[in-house]
Design a protein around this motif. Structure first.
Motif, PDB file in Angstrom:
ATOM      1  N   SER A 469       0.822  -1.060   0.099  1.00 60.46           N
ATOM      2  CA  SER A 469       0.068  -0.012   0.023  1.00 60.46           C
ATOM      3  C   SER A 469       0.926   1.278   0.078  1.00 60.46           C
ATOM      4  O   SER A 469       1.675   1.287   0.998  1.00 60.46           O
ATOM      5  CB  SER A 469      -0.878   0.181   1.113  1.00 60.46           C
ATOM      6  OG  SER A 469      -0.101   0.022   2.539  1.00 60.46           O
ATOM      7  N   LEU A 470       0.866   2.163  -1.046  1.00 59.63           N
ATOM      8  CA  LEU A 470       1.731   3.014  -1.238  1.00 59.63           C
ATOM      9  C   LEU A 470       1.104   4.297  -0.536  1.00 59.63           C
ATOM     10  O   LEU A 470      -0.084   4.975  -0.681  1.00 59.63           O
ATOM     11  CB  LEU A 470       1.740   3.569  -2.569  1.00 59.63           C
ATOM     12  CG  LEU A 470       2.164   2.410  -3.570  1.00 59.63           C
ATOM     13  CD1 LEU A 470       2.146   3.031  -5.001  1.00 59.63           C
ATOM     14  CD2 LEU A 470       3.541   2.093  -3.043  1.00 59.63           C
ATOM     15  N   ALA A 471       1.888   4.826   0.477  1.00 53.30           N
ATOM     16  CA  ALA A 471       1.221   5.820   1.501  1.00 53.30           C
ATOM     17  C   ALA A 471       2.250   7.096   1.179  1.00 53.30           C
ATOM     18  O   ALA A 471       3.177   7.258   0.559  1.00 53.30           O
ATOM     19  CB  ALA A 471       1.662   5.566   3.118  1.00 53.30           C
ATOM     20  N   GLY A 472       1.421   8.337   1.329  1.00 57.84           N
ATOM     21  CA  GLY A 472       2.101   9.702   1.202  1.00 57.84           C
ATOM     22  C   GLY A 472       1.191  10.633   0.940  1.00 57.84           C
ATOM     23  O   GLY A 472       1.401  11.855   1.315  1.00 57.84           O
ATOM     24  N   HIS A 473      -0.333  10.300   0.240  1.00 58.01           N
ATOM     25  CA  HIS A 473      -1.255  11.113  -0.088  1.00 58.01           C
ATOM     26  C   HIS A 473      -1.872  11.558   1.675  1.00 58.01           C
ATOM     27  O   HIS A 473      -1.869  10.733   2.473  1.00 58.01           O
ATOM     28  CB  HIS A 473      -2.284  10.801  -0.872  1.00 58.01           C
ATOM     29  CG  HIS A 473      -1.901  11.067  -2.239  1.00 58.01           C
ATOM     30  ND1 HIS A 473      -1.818  12.235  -2.742  1.00 58.01           N
ATOM     31  CD2 HIS A 473      -1.546  10.103  -3.248  1.00 58.01           C
ATOM     32  CE1 HIS A 473      -1.502  11.974  -4.095  1.00 58.01           C
ATOM     33  NE2 HIS A 473      -1.398  10.941  -4.267  1.00 58.01           N
ATOM     34  N   GLU A 474      -2.512  12.872   1.621  1.00 61.28           N
ATOM     35  CA  GLU A 474      -2.834  13.180   3.037  1.00 61.28           C
ATOM     36  C   GLU A 474      -4.360  13.191   2.882  1.00 61.28           C
ATOM     37  O   GLU A 474      -5.142  14.039   3.697  1.00 61.28           O
ATOM     38  CB  GLU A 474      -2.214  14.432   3.612  1.00 61.28           C
ATOM     39  CG  GLU A 474      -0.809  14.317   3.660  1.00 61.28           C
ATOM     40  CD  GLU A 474      -0.133  15.710   4.069  1.00 61.28           C
ATOM     41  OE1 GLU A 474      -0.984  16.744   4.176  1.00 61.28           O
ATOM     42  OE2 GLU A 474       1.060  15.660   4.527  1.00 61.28           O
ATOM     43  N   GLY A 475      -4.919  12.809   1.928  1.00 60.12           N
ATOM     44  CA  GLY A 475      -6.378  13.006   1.568  1.00 60.12           C
ATOM     45  C   GLY A 475      -6.907  11.785   0.669  1.00 60.12           C
ATOM     46  O   GLY A 475      -6.126  10.888   0.180  1.00 60.12           O
ATOM     47  N   PRO A 476      -8.138  11.610   0.550  1.00 65.08           N
ATOM     48  CA  PRO A 476      -8.594  10.528  -0.330  1.00 65.08           C
ATOM     49  C   PRO A 476      -8.016  10.530  -1.757  1.00 65.08           C
ATOM     50  O   PRO A 476      -7.831  11.667  -2.187  1.00 65.08           O
ATOM     51  CB  PRO A 476     -10.246  10.839  -0.212  1.00 65.08           C
ATOM     52  CG  PRO A 476     -10.589  11.821   0.842  1.00 65.08           C
ATOM     53  CD  PRO A 476      -9.177  12.428   1.164  1.00 65.08           C
TER      54      PRO A 476
END
Length: 909
Positions: A469-476
């Motif tokens: 799961s690629l994390a980095g965005h701070e919103g949907p």
């Protein structure tokens, strides 16, 4: 790429409301689809939609017996007369009232319409007459009914017609004024008279009511009536009295009743075979044989009512339409088989995608169904219903054998398009709703995003396991997109950032790109070097992927056709609603961009110059919100628009007055929703062959394509190159020069003539000497022609020799030959599937031929005259046959069959 796209077909919807109409030969079926008319060719397995549009949904259509004139009428009584052969509009007319029925007379000179309580008979426009100021000339108006007229039925000689009404009566009228005494009222029913019919001899009339009562009427003497004495001279007693006549009239000679759970909704009668077909409100249809009223067949289409039924001229095929389901059926009752069985989406189309070769279009809808449509025929090939909620994303694998879909039910599924089954289901560690999808060009990785979590989920297609799961965005997550040539993933989020990921290194290649508004749609150029986004402020921004820099900016707010809603008290130019694009897509060469949104426009842009090339209007249907441009103050009152008033309580039928829909809903039962649908484009895609694009809209799947045969587009034209000089060069057998000259003139028919005139022995030499500047055009011509051509081996020989002679040059210039190679690939894949299918279906037949030839004698016995011992001669002949059986004929056939089977296996592989 040419920008002169025109509307070519409407898919995704096959029937809305109104009546169905067969052509006179019975091979084509006309179906009203919203404010358009679709034509289904039942013999050639094709469908097309006529180019003209009505202002509102069509309620009645009729085709004259000659098959030349088509008349269609919408809900407001506005009619359009069309030349059905040329598909051109001839005349517009307004009947100024709602039309209940429309029928052409069998002779074709008249047509009758049922408006309110009256029947209007009009003369059909005729080209043989002198020019008229008004093409429509009314013959006469017939009255007498006390309620709305439901149907009109003509006699075979076009002298009489019967009208049925909601006042529970039928009336018989004559066209000729000399026979006005024929007029008569047929009463006795206890419910609405749905239809009335003449039999073949016109001596019997059948009337059918809504409660299932069928009355048989015959022209006989009135029982108990006194004889009328002719005038006689009473003074002359010796004179014989004249014959006395009894009064004649139509009277009931038979009654039959249809016992069923539902009410009669529609019916049709075939006089030649005395077949009566009845459609009921519970989805059941019955076939009866008259006059005995014998039940022939009884079948069910489902639980929803059948709105229309028709029968072709031969009486073999029956057509049924159900508006609630959007279903269209053509049924052959003798063999009890379906000729055509099509159904559109129950809700609006959310997402679409093309197959890599452009031959298939896949649509996903709010109803959770995925449908695969054939681009050439226009028919639905397969429906997948494994998803339990709205479809939010669709994408093919690179080879076109696997289809991936995402849904709000929390699953991402993979479908095998060879065996048509769901073979993988991808889920996250917790139940979330997926709203976007992207597939790696290699087909090994599938990614999905959600509005519930801020991570991008990555699965392996082979194992079905969640890899990362690629994390980095701070919103949907709002959008995902892969390129075509490498595994670079672009993602956008509600945090107003765009991130570029290297999916296999699990890292971001550049810094996040900041945007100043919400990203609504994202598209990666096929070579993965550029990225286009559409934002809420109405702009389309193009970024360089490697440098993360903005290189182009297109302002689309002024190009959008907004349209008015019924609640608006201002014109569309003063409205700020939907001034943005919600879906965009690159062309395959990356030079053009197509955009659509929640409005009535589709815009085609040139990226390099940032110029609008062409703008398309999605629909002119006034039944949809967002199509009006001017303010019509006559429809506005103190409480709002008149059209927003619910008038269902004024309907005469109880089932029409009942409303089971939830107030304010815009999804679910499309025929019962209380909120008007608005015109919008939810998804738009370019065809990989660049010759067409498709838009999933409220009206269905709109397909726009380029017509190459009509345009004159020469290539390196010279003054000496004319059709005459090209034909003279061909007659001199200078085939290569004639072929090059035809390509320079660039006329399809002339190129085809030269192409088919070249002998087989010269193909190899011509391919070697063909200049490479004409190679791409030649491959494109063969790819387009070979799909419908019957010369399969001839086309294959050309393709083989061109690839052998110029294969290395094509590999070095892939970008130039992408379009033509895709066309060739489509032809080869279609040919391979057809050959495999024929070989599999004819295994038993080839075995039978081997046995039959093996049992046959090779040498026929000579005839030497009659012998005394004939039995001995016959026995000797039989022994010779047994000895010669299977010596050389059988093995040769077996060897050929073995070679054919091996080639089939190679083709399957």
């Amino acid at each position: 790429m040419k920008s002169d796209f025109q509307f070519s077909n409407l898919l995704g919807t096959v029937y809305r409301q109104g009546n169905l109409q067969f052509t006179e030969d019975g091979t084509k079926l006309l179906s009203p689809v919203g404010n358009r008319v679709s034509v289904f060719d039942l013999i050639n397995n094709k469908s097309y939609t006529l180019n003209y549009e009505h202002r509102k949904d069509i309620v009645r259509i009729a085709l004259n017996k000659q098959g030349t004139l088509l008349l269609s009428i919408d809900e407001d009584g506005r009619a359009i007369l069309v030349n059905f052969v040329a598909r051109t509009v001839l005349h517009h007319f307004n009947f100024k009232d709602k039309v209940q029925d429309l029928k052409f007379s069998p002779c074709g000179k008249y047509f009758g319409i049922a408006c309110s309580r009256f029947i209007q008979i009009w003369k059909t426009p005729d080209f043989s007459e002198d020019r008229q100021f008004a093409p429509f000339v009314r013959h006469r108006i017939y009255s007498g009914h006390y309620a709305d007229v439901i149907s009109i039925s003509w006699s075979n000689d076009s002298r009489f017609f019967i009208s049925t009404s909601k006042d529970m009566t039928s009336k018989l009228f004559s066209i000729n004024s000399e026979e006005s005494d024929v007029a008569m009222t047929l009463s006795g029913h206890r419910d609405y008279v749905i239809n009335a019919f003449f039999n073949q001899t016109q001596e019997i009339i059948y009337t059918l009511s809504k409660d299932g009562a069928l009355f048989k009427w015959e022209y006989t003497e009135k029982p108990g009536a006194e004889s009328e004495d002719e005038e006689s001279d009473s003074e002359n007693e010796d004179e014989e009295p004249k014959q006395k006549t009894k009064p004649m009239s139509w009277r009931i000679t038979g009654k039959n009743f249809l016992y069923a759970d539902g009410k009669v909704k529609c019916s049709v009668f075939h006089p030649q075979s005395n077949l009566l077909v009845i459609g009921l409100s519970n989805g059941e249809f019955r076939i009866y044989e008259l006059p005995d009223f014998t039940l022939v067949q009884q079948l069910s289409m489902g639980q929803n009512s059948i709105n229309t039924v028709n029968i072709n001229k031969t009486g073999e095929w029956l057509s049924f339409g159900s508006s609630k389901l959007g279903q269209l059926l053509v049924y052959e009752w003798q063999s009890e088989s379906y000729i055509l069985r099509q159904q559109g989406h129950f809700d609006s189309i959310n997402h679409i995608c093309y197959s890599p070769d452009g031959s298939r279009i896949v649509t996903g809808s709010d109803d959770g169904k995925i449908k695969v449509w054939d681009n050439r025929s226009g028919f639905c090939l397969m429906t997948f219903d494994q998803h339990k909620s709205s479809i939010t994303g669709l994408q093919y694998s690179k080879r076109g054998q696997v289809l991936f879909s995402s849904s709000l039910d929390g699953t991402v599924r993979a479908f095998d398009l060879i065996r048509y089954r769901n073979f993988r289901t991808f889920t996250a560690t917790e139940r979330i709703q997926f709203n976007c999808l992207a597939v790696d060009p290699s087909g090994e990785i599938v990614c999905a995003g959600s509005q519930d979590k801020f991570d991008i989920f990555v699965w392996s297609v082979q194992t079905g396991q969640l890899l990362d799961s690629l994390a980095g965005h701070e919103g949907p997550i709002s959008c995902l997109s892969f390129g075509v040539e490498n595994s670079i993933l672009a993602s956008s989020s509600w945090d107003n950032t765009i991130r570029i990921w290297n999916i296999f290194n699990r890292t971001q290649t550049v810094e996040p790109i900041e945007v100043h508004s919400d990203v609504l749609s994202l598209s990666m150029r096929p070579d993965s070097k550029e990225l286009a986004i559409s934002t809420l402020d109405g702009h389309i921004t193009i970024f360089d992927v490697e440098k993360a820099e903005q290189i182009h900016l297109i302002d689309g707010k002024r190009d959008i056709i907004g349209g008015r809603y019924l609640q608006d008290r201002f014109e569309s130019k003063n409205s700020a609603r939907s001034k943005f694009f919600t879906t965009i897509d690159y062309s395959f060469d990356g030079n053009f961009l197509i955009a659509g949104g929640n409005n009535n426009s589709i815009c085609l842009y040139d990226i390099e110059t940032e110029v609008l090339l062409k703008k398309f209007k999605v629909s002119q249907n006034m039944k949809l919100d967002g199509t009006l441009e001017k303010l019509n103050s006559s429809q506005l009152k103190d409480g709002g628009s008149i059209e927003l008033i619910d008038r269902d309580g004024e309907n005469s039928d109880l089932e029409d007055r009942l409303d089971f829909s939830l107030p304010g809903t815009s999804k679910g039962d499309a025929s019962l929703r209380s909120v008007r649908p608005s015109v919008k484009v939810n998804s738009i895609k370019f065809n990989p062959t660049i010759s067409a694009f498709a838009a999933g809209s409220t009206e269905g799947l709109l397909v726009y394509s380029v017509d190459n045969e009509i345009l004159f587009d020469p290539f390196e034209l010279d003054i000496d190159i004319t059709p005459k000089t090209i034909i003279e060069t061909l007659e001199e057998k200078d085939y290569l020069k004639a072929l090059i000259m035809s390509f320079r003139l660039n006329e399809i028919k002339l190129i085809n003539t030269i192409y088919e005139s070249i002998p087989l022995k010269d193909i190899n030499l011509i391919c070697k000497d063909l200049p490479v500047v004409y190679l791409e055009k030649f491959l494109k011509f063969i790819g387009e022609k070979s799909i419908d051509s019957v010369h399969l081996e001839f086309n294959l020989i050309w393709i083989k020799n061109l690839l052998i002679s110029h294969g290395q040059y094509i590999m070095k210039n892939k970008h130039t030959f992408n379009h033509s190679i895709k066309l060739i690939n489509r032809f080869l894949s279609k040919l391979a599937k057809d050959i495999v299918k024929v070989s599999k279906t004819n295994d038993s037949f080839t075995d039978f031929l081997q046995v039959a030839v093996g049992n046959k004698s090779v040498e026929e016995p000579e005839f030497d005259g009659f012998h005394e011992d004939e039995d001995e001669d016959e026995d000797e002949d039989q022994d010779e046959d047994e000895e010669s059986e299977g010596e050389w004929l059988g093995p040769s056939l077996k060897t050929n069959n073995d070679n054919f089977t091996e080639s089939d296996v190679e083709m399957e592989e």
